[in-house]
Design an enzyme around this catalytic site. Structure first.
Site, PDB file in Angstrom:
ATOM      1  N   ALA A  40       0.866  -1.185   0.000  1.00 43.61           N
ATOM      2  CA  ALA A  40       0.000   0.000   0.000  1.00 43.61           C
ATOM      3  C   ALA A  40       0.907   1.242   0.000  1.00 43.61           C
ATOM      4  CB  ALA A  40      -0.967   0.001   1.187  1.00 43.61           C
ATOM      5  N   LEU A  41       1.788   1.259  -0.983  1.00 47.57           N
ATOM      6  CA  LEU A  41       2.893   2.216  -0.984  1.00 47.57           C
ATOM      7  C   LEU A  41       2.411   3.640  -1.256  1.00 47.57           C
ATOM      8  CD1 LEU A  41       5.422   0.055  -3.033  1.00 47.57           C
ATOM      9  CD2 LEU A  41       5.214   0.236  -0.552  1.00 47.57           C
ATOM     10  N   HIS A  45       6.978   5.841   1.417  1.00 47.88           N
ATOM     11  CA  HIS A  45       7.765   4.670   1.017  1.00 47.88           C
ATOM     12  C   HIS A  45       8.717   5.024  -0.128  1.00 47.88           C
ATOM     13  CE1 HIS A  45       4.074   2.516   2.631  1.00 47.88           C
ATOM     14  NE2 HIS A  45       5.034   1.973   3.332  1.00 47.88           N
TER      15      HIS A  45
END
Ligand code: PAF
Length: 285
Positions: A40-41, A45
């Site tokens: 769920a970048l 990230h």
């Protein structure tokens, strides 16, 4: 997941394939960075990936939604898993290898070992999420030992997690440098988090109050040194903004996470519930 994307990102799902890639890079004299994630970048990230690329020749991202760090009634089943979107983001970001194992690869039949970092894991989030940090410490130890990177990068948003990981690599003599990367925020101050996706538009508008309150507390402590009243005011502000409840707002020593004494390097850490989302944040004092 397939490798039919345009970029050069390769995805592997088993430990032997991961190790073979790393060994090939080692033979070429390349340095290796590891960025563990649960997918769920978001931009936070990608900032880790970017930093990793500047610090090492090869970057490995991992995506594994780790069941051992979710408590009973937490969001393991509903945690977002946009696998293809994540692959595209990593591919575009120029990450070299994605390690995305299944639960059975990480915790095969008979798995019985746990890593537990006493003290640091028992306070703050540890007190509210029993067993959470044992799950984190166990999976991060495994990922580090499977990969044996030169460096591994983690966001400061999960500040307590970062402190625990720094401790465990020292205690277990894992030969890796742990790099903490500052929190990435939206323009209104909200720390980026995969769980922000749970916020309704109304809750999203209230959410920056968490960062505002702890930033104000940090400024008060720096100016006046009155830790208790600064922290209590921050708690009131968060509730006034519409959060359902505050798990904690605390001023802690930046490394030991013991209660902060005047003049020490500190961190204000907070966790509070807003609708379906449990938000955490922290700032330096
Ligand atoms: O911060 C996270 O996303 C996770 O806790 C981590 C470090 C990937 C371990 O599962």
């Amino acid at each position: 997941m397939s490798n039919s994307y345009s970029g050069s990102l390769v995805a592997v799902r088993d430990v032997d394939s991961l190790r073979r890639r790393v060994q090939a890079w080692r033979r070429e004299g390349r340095s290796v960075a590891l960025v563990p994630t649960m997918g769920a970048l978001h931009k936070g990230h990608l900032t880790l990936m970017d930093r990793a690329q500047k610090m090492a020749d090869r970057v490995i991202a991992t995506i594994f939604v780790n069941p051992k760090q979710f408590g009973v009634g937490e969001d393991f089943n509903s945690y977002p898993r946009p696998e293809h979107q994540d692959f595209e983001l990593l591919n575009t970001a120029g990450v070299h290898l994605l390690f995305a194992p299944d639960v059975a690869v990480m915790y095969p039949q008979g798995f019985s070992t746990a890593v537990s970092v006493a003290g640091l894991s028992d306070v703050l989030d540890g007190a509210h999420r029993p067993g959470h940090f044992n799950g984190v410490a166990t999976i991060v130890s495994k990922l580090l030992l499977q990969t044996l990177p030169d460096i591994a990068l983690f966001g400061e948003k999960d500040y307590q997690q970062l402190a625990i990981i720094k401790r465990l690599v020292v205690d277990l003599n894992i030969p890796v440098d742990i790099i903490g990367v500052p929190t990435v925020r939206d323009t209104d101050g909200l720390a980026l988090s995969s769980r922000n996706a749970y916020l309704t538009p109304e809750e999203r508008a209230k959410a920056p109050a968490l960062h505002r309150a702890i930033t104000a507390a940090a400024a008060t402590i720096t100016a006046k040194g009155d830790i208790a009243s600064a922290v209590s005011k921050a708690r009131d502000e968060i509730l006034k903004a519409g959060f359902a409840n505050v798990d904690y707002v605390e001023a802690r020593h930046a490394e030991t996470l013991q209660p902060l004494q005047a003049g020490e390097p500190g961190r204000i850490l907070a966790a509070a519930q807003l609708g379906r989302a449990r938000l955490i944040d922290n700032v330096a004092v």
